[in-house]
Design an enzyme around this catalytic site. Structure first.
Site, PDB file in Angstrom:
ATOM      1  N   GLY A  12      14.764  -3.120  -3.096  1.00  0.00           N
ATOM      2  CA  GLY A  12      14.859  -3.653  -1.729  1.00  0.00           C
ATOM      3  C   GLY A  12      14.904  -2.605  -0.637  1.00  0.00           C
ATOM      4  CB  SER A  13      14.071   0.998  -0.403  1.00  0.00           C
ATOM      5  OG  SER A  13      12.724   1.083  -0.788  1.00  0.00           O
ATOM      6  CG  ASN A  14       9.201  -1.368   1.409  1.00  0.00           C
ATOM      7  OD1 ASN A  14       8.652  -0.860   2.388  1.00  0.00           O
ATOM      8  ND2 ASN A  14       8.971  -0.956   0.176  1.00  0.00           N
ATOM      9  CB  ILE A  88       3.025 -16.924  -4.098  1.00  0.00           C
ATOM     10  CG1 ILE A  88       3.640 -15.558  -3.728  1.00  0.00           C
ATOM     11  CG2 ILE A  88       3.545 -18.015  -3.160  1.00  0.00           C
ATOM     12  CD1 ILE A  88       5.132 -15.482  -3.768  1.00  0.00           C
ATOM     13  CG  ASN A 102       2.311  -8.359  -1.778  1.00  0.00           C
ATOM     14  OD1 ASN A 102       3.515  -8.118  -1.953  1.00  0.00           O
ATOM     15  ND2 ASN A 102       1.375  -7.895  -2.577  1.00  0.00           N
ATOM     16  CG  HIS A 104      -0.762  -3.612  -4.284  1.00  0.00           C
ATOM     17  ND1 HIS A 104      -0.184  -4.250  -5.365  1.00  0.00           N
ATOM     18  CD2 HIS A 104      -1.567  -2.651  -4.805  1.00  0.00           C
ATOM     19  CE1 HIS A 104      -0.633  -3.702  -6.482  1.00  0.00           C
ATOM     20  NE2 HIS A 104      -1.470  -2.730  -6.175  1.00  0.00           N
TER      21      HIS A 104
HETATM   22  C1  GAR Z   1       7.118  -1.134  -3.246  1.00  0.00           C
HETATM   23  O1  GAR Z   1       6.509   0.110  -3.440  1.00  0.00           O
HETATM   24  C2  GAR Z   1       6.068  -2.219  -3.148  1.00  0.00           C
HETATM   25  O2  GAR Z   1       4.871  -1.792  -2.593  1.00  0.00           O
HETATM   26  C3  GAR Z   1       5.887  -2.565  -4.601  1.00  0.00           C
HETATM   27  O3  GAR Z   1       7.171  -2.538  -5.153  1.00  0.00           O
HETATM   28  C4  GAR Z   1       7.933  -1.541  -4.477  1.00  0.00           C
HETATM   29  C5  GAR Z   1       9.273  -2.139  -4.110  1.00  0.00           C
HETATM   30  O4  GAR Z   1      10.146  -1.152  -3.643  1.00  0.00           O
HETATM   31  N1  GAR Z   1       5.265  -3.849  -4.747  1.00  0.00           N
HETATM   32  C6  GAR Z   1       4.425  -4.138  -5.743  1.00  0.00           C
HETATM   33  O5  GAR Z   1       4.159  -3.361  -6.622  1.00  0.00           O
HETATM   34  C7  GAR Z   1       3.829  -5.550  -5.698  1.00  0.00           C
HETATM   35  N2  GAR Z   1       2.707  -5.649  -6.551  1.00  0.00           N
HETATM   36  P1  GAR Z   1      11.478  -1.564  -2.878  1.00  0.00           P
HETATM   37  O6  GAR Z   1      12.149  -2.663  -3.725  1.00  0.00           O
HETATM   38  O7  GAR Z   1      12.305  -0.330  -2.850  1.00  0.00           O
HETATM   39  O8  GAR Z   1      11.099  -2.069  -1.518  1.00  0.00           O
END
Ligand code: GAR
Length: 187
Positions: A12-14, A88, A102, A104
């Site tokens: 969940g850093s994003n 989804i 989303n 990616h």
């Molecule tokens: C992120 O890098 C995002 O782009 C990726 O998961 C990571 C989550 O990091 N998403 C995917 O791979 C979706 N196919 P976070 O939990 O630290 O935000």
């Protein structure tokens, strides 16, 4: 006030970055974060940031319509997948047309599709000796990573970079671009 609902499955850093970015914004707010993983670190982040968070299971997501109802009750202008790993279901896509995006961690259409998430993506990029990678922010449709592209950004890969270095570079791009793209879509 425009309202964002975030879906996240892991660290969940994003999600945290987006919540922090809009904290001082008078026009946009993160209404809630939803997760499909009871132990996801994103729940601790929400706790710390005092952002409402909800857990749901597969049946609520896919069968019962409970997640559609929950999201509807939150009245979002945009639903943001930030490291959300379940596909989804079409009933959710149809309930919120053109409202689900989303991020990616690669330059789609390369390195997309089922099984291509998180570290798997960066390991594949490294294995193929790519000289660049990046991020793709796109609308969500019924197929993994195939919806219309909204924004891409690139970063160079040095031959000495390992998959962790690549992941770090990609995360930096995500932190820089994702909130701004969300803001642009909403305002
Ligand atoms: C992120 O890098 C995002 O782009 C990726 O998961 C990571 C989550 O990091 N998403 C995917 O791979 C979706 N196919 P976070 O939990 O630290 O935000």
């Amino acid at each position: 006030m425009k309202r964002i609902v975030i879906l996240a499955s892991g660290s969940g850093s994003n999600a945290e970055n987006i919540i922090t970015y809009f904290r001082e914004n008078q026009q946009v707010e993160v209404a809630a974060v939803l997760t499909n993983k009871r132990t996801a670190q994103v729940l601790e982040r929400c706790d710390k940031l005092k952002t409402p968070a909800f857990y749901f299971n597969k049946s609520a997501f896919v069968n019962s319509g409970a997640v559609v109802q929950l999201i509807k009750s939150l009245n979002p202008d945009l639903i943001v997948l930030a490291g959300f790993l379940w596909k989804i279901p079409s009933k959710i896509i149809y309930a919120f047309p053109n409202k689900i995006i989303n991020i990616h961690p690669a330059l789609l259409p390369k390195y997309g599709g089922k099984g291509m998430y998180g570290a798997h993506v960066h390991e594949a990029v490294k294995k193929n000796k790519e000289s660049e990678t990046g991020i793709t922010i796109h609308y969500v449709n019924e197929n993994y990573d195939e919806g219309a592209i909204i924004h891409q950004a690139k970063t160079l890969i040095a031959p000495t970079d390992d998959a962790c270095d690549i992941a770090q570079k990609v995360h930096q791009l995500e932190y820089e671009h994702f909130p701004k793209v969300i803001e642009k879509l909403l305002l």
